[in-house]
Design a protein around this motif. Structure first.
Motif, PDB file in Angstrom:
ATOM      1  N   GLY A   1       1.535  -6.517  20.384  1.00  0.00           N
ATOM      2  CA  GLY A   1       2.630  -5.566  20.333  1.00  0.00           C
ATOM      3  C   GLY A   1       3.948  -6.242  20.000  1.00  0.00           C
ATOM      4  O   GLY A   1       4.092  -7.466  20.096  1.00  0.00           O
ATOM      5  N   LEU A   2       4.939  -5.440  19.616  1.00  0.00           N
ATOM      6  CA  LEU A   2       6.227  -5.972  19.149  1.00  0.00           C
ATOM      7  C   LEU A   2       7.318  -5.723  20.182  1.00  0.00           C
ATOM      8  O   LEU A   2       7.561  -4.590  20.593  1.00  0.00           O
TER       9      LEU A   2
ATOM     10  N   GLY B   1       1.557  -2.619  14.261  1.00  0.00           N
ATOM     11  CA  GLY B   1       1.221  -1.384  13.572  1.00  0.00           C
ATOM     12  C   GLY B   1      -0.260  -1.045  13.587  1.00  0.00           C
ATOM     13  O   GLY B   1      -0.663  -0.012  13.046  1.00  0.00           O
ATOM     14  N   PHE B   2      -1.075  -1.906  14.204  1.00  0.00           N
ATOM     15  CA  PHE B   2      -2.526  -1.662  14.246  1.00  0.00           C
ATOM     16  C   PHE B   2      -3.079  -1.618  15.666  1.00  0.00           C
ATOM     17  O   PHE B   2      -4.293  -1.520  15.840  1.00  0.00           O
ATOM     18  N   VAL B   3      -2.208  -1.716  16.666  1.00  0.00           N
ATOM     19  CA  VAL B   3      -2.664  -1.617  18.055  1.00  0.00           C
ATOM     20  C   VAL B   3      -2.090  -0.347  18.673  1.00  0.00           C
ATOM     21  O   VAL B   3      -1.007   0.115  18.288  1.00  0.00           O
ATOM     22  N   HIS B   4      -2.826   0.235  19.612  1.00  0.00           N
ATOM     23  CA  HIS B   4      -2.433   1.498  20.230  1.00  0.00           C
ATOM     24  C   HIS B   4      -2.596   1.424  21.738  1.00  0.00           C
ATOM     25  O   HIS B   4      -3.271   0.532  22.264  1.00  0.00           O
TER      26      HIS B   4
ATOM     27  N   VAL C   1       4.070  -0.371  20.147  1.00  0.00           N
ATOM     28  CA  VAL C   1       2.798  -0.460  19.427  1.00  0.00           C
ATOM     29  C   VAL C   1       2.533   0.860  18.718  1.00  0.00           C
ATOM     30  O   VAL C   1       3.112   1.892  19.049  1.00  0.00           O
ATOM     31  N   GLY C   2       1.629   0.821  17.728  1.00  0.00           N
ATOM     32  CA  GLY C   2       1.181   2.041  17.079  1.00  0.00           C
ATOM     33  C   GLY C   2       1.494   2.096  15.599  1.00  0.00           C
ATOM     34  O   GLY C   2       2.392   1.415  15.104  1.00  0.00           O
TER      35      GLY C   2
ATOM     36  N   ILE D   1       8.281   7.263  23.524  1.00  0.00           N
ATOM     37  CA  ILE D   1       8.025   7.281  22.079  1.00  0.00           C
ATOM     38  C   ILE D   1       9.127   6.486  21.383  1.00  0.00           C
ATOM     39  O   ILE D   1      10.314   6.661  21.674  1.00  0.00           O
ATOM     40  N   SER D   2       8.752   5.629  20.457  1.00  0.00           N
ATOM     41  CA  SER D   2       9.718   4.769  19.767  1.00  0.00           C
ATOM     42  C   SER D   2      10.361   5.521  18.606  1.00  0.00           C
ATOM     43  O   SER D   2       9.848   5.515  17.482  1.00  0.00           O
ATOM     44  N   TRP D   3      11.500   6.169  18.879  1.00  0.00           N
ATOM     45  CA  TRP D   3      12.208   6.834  17.789  1.00  0.00           C
ATOM     46  C   TRP D   3      12.711   5.812  16.777  1.00  0.00           C
ATOM     47  O   TRP D   3      12.875   6.123  15.595  1.00  0.00           O
ATOM     48  N   GLN D   4      12.927   4.568  17.238  1.00  0.00           N
ATOM     49  CA  GLN D   4      13.398   3.520  16.335  1.00  0.00           C
ATOM     50  C   GLN D   4      12.356   3.234  15.248  1.00  0.00           C
ATOM     51  O   GLN D   4      12.687   3.145  14.058  1.00  0.00           O
TER      52      GLN D   4
END
Length: 276
Positions: A120-121, A137-140, A197-198, A245-248
């Protein structure tokens, strides 16, 4: 009266260099084989394995390859090259990678390895561990499988809309730049220790690509402008109003996807020959 075999020239027809053909000649591609059939375009002898049926007679592989090279690729109104096979190959591949990563994370969790904290970032570690810019972008979320399911369903929808029209490489380009744009916005705008993540950033980039097509693409897409704006507005507001939720990431992906698609559309318009 003699009837030569299909595609064969008369034995007495002169060669382009002024000589004459004998009845049988070695194949141009396979000298150990003799043939009486010759290419209707260049006159090369061609054996049975080399003959390519044409509208009149047969052609040799060299002439066929030359003709194919001179043909213009068929392109869609958005400039994509039509795929000869699965028109959603990239979409299904991306879905497969996301699902495979999620399955791997579950397996690692069984041995007490929390992969999400390595992939994750978070802005505080982005520059020391730059791979997170992509892997995030590939982990949830491991506690909410709906996170993966909703993202993959949305990716499938946009893949159906865009990949066939853009072509595989350009669709992948839009997706990749959108992912990076979402990560960049997370680094710049998120709290330093917040883990993100996501695939939402990349998917919001596909939202932006559809918006760009609606605004600057072929005119028949503009009838959908209102519905596209409403859909994007609802999803952007959802990111601001719902905690967690990451609005950024959403905002960064949306801007990157819109800009990338705008550039691709502009290049396609310049590349098109003017109408006579």
């Amino acid at each position: 009266m003699d009837q030569p075999s299909y595609g064969a020239n008369h034995p007495q027809q002169p060669e382009p260099n002024g000589g004459e053909f004998s009845a049988l000649q070695p194949c141009a591609q396979h000298p150990e084989r003799v043939t009486g059939v010759r290419c209707q375009r260049c006159g090369r002898p061609v054996c049975g394995d080399c003959q390519v049926q044409a509208a009149v007679g047969v052609h040799c592989p060299v002439c066929v390859k030359s003709a194919q090279a001179g043909q213009r690729a068929v392109r869609t109104p958005l400039g994509g090259r039509l795929a000869n096979s699965n028109p959603m190959l990239v979409t299904w591949s991306l879905i497969g990678v996301n699902v495979a990563v999620y399955a791997l994370m579950w397996l690692l969790q069984l041995v007490n390895v929390q992969a999400i904290y390595w992939l994750g970032l978070a802005p505080v570690v982005a520059f020391d561990e730059p791979w997170r810019i992509v892997t995030s972008g590939f982990v949830h979320s491991m506690t909410n499988p709906a996170h993966l399911a909703l993202n993959m369903y949305t990716l499938w929808i946009f893949g159906r809309m865009l990949e066939g029209e853009l072509g595989r490489m350009r669709f992948l380009l839009v997706y990749g730049i959108s992912l990076l744009g979402g990560s960049a916005a997370v680094i710049l705008l998120s709290p330093p220790t917040t883990l993100t993540v996501g695939a939402s950033g990349a998917i919001f980039g596909l939202f932006g690509a559809v918006l760009a097509v609606t605004l600057w693409g072929p005119k028949h897409h503009r009838s959908n402008l209102t519905s596209i704006l409403v859909l994007i507005g609802i999803n952007v507001a959802f990111g601001f109003l719902v905690p967690g939720i990451s609005w950024q990431g959403h905002l960064g992906g949306l801007v990157a996807g819109t800009a990338t698609m705008g550039v691709l559309l502009a290049r396609h318009k310049r590349a098109r020959p003017p109408r006579q």
